[in-house]
Design an enzyme around this catalytic site. Structure first.
Site, mmCIF file in Angstrom:
data_model
loop_
_atom_site.group_PDB
_atom_site.id
_atom_site.type_symbol
_atom_site.label_atom_id
_atom_site.label_comp_id
_atom_site.label_asym_id
_atom_site.label_seq_id
_atom_site.Cartn_x
_atom_site.Cartn_y
_atom_site.Cartn_z
ATOM 1 N N LEU A 14 0.974 -1.304 -0.151
ATOM 2 C CA LEU A 14 0.119 -0.058 0.154
ATOM 3 C C LEU A 14 0.989 1.263 0.077
ATOM 4 O O LEU A 14 1.023 2.140 0.793
ATOM 5 C CB LEU A 14 -0.890 -0.065 1.207
ATOM 6 N N HIS A 15 1.800 1.448 -1.153
ATOM 7 C CA HIS A 15 2.601 2.439 -1.350
ATOM 8 C C HIS A 15 2.378 3.064 -2.707
ATOM 9 O O HIS A 15 1.737 2.389 -3.508
ATOM 10 C CB HIS A 15 3.798 1.968 -0.961
ATOM 11 N N ALA A 16 3.039 4.274 -2.906
ATOM 12 C CA ALA A 16 3.193 4.793 -4.176
ATOM 13 C C ALA A 16 1.476 4.873 -4.764
ATOM 14 O O ALA A 16 0.769 5.390 -4.348
ATOM 15 C CB ALA A 16 3.984 4.190 -4.955
#
Length: 85
Positions: A14-16
């Site tokens: 759950l990044h970028a």
């Protein structure tokens, strides 16, 4: 309060881009929404810094909570985002 559990499927966790999409979707709703790693402390799902600060990785489970009118619909949408590779 409505709740959903979802397993993060994106390779980057759950990044970028997945985090941005998640937060932008949460921001569309006027109700309070939180997200946490399973067993962790919840953070504001409408804050990109808070969501990225969770350091959620691929395969980890998150818990999303929302309270108010339309909670079920927004939780469904956020769970789909989290579970999309």
């Amino acid at each position: 309060m409505a709740q959903r559990k979802a397993t993060v499927a994106a390779e980057v966790g759950l990044h970028a881009r997945p985090a941005a999409t998640f937060v932008q979707t949460a921001q569309k709703s006027p109700i309070d929404i939180t997200v946490a790693k399973l067993g962790g402390d919840p953070v504001n799902a409408k804050s990109i810094l808070s969501v990225m600060g969770l350091d959620v990785r691929q395969g980890e489970m998150i818990v999303i909570n929302a309270d108010g009118e339309g909670a079920e619909e927004i939780l469904d949408a956020l769970a789909v985002i989290a579970e999309t590779p």
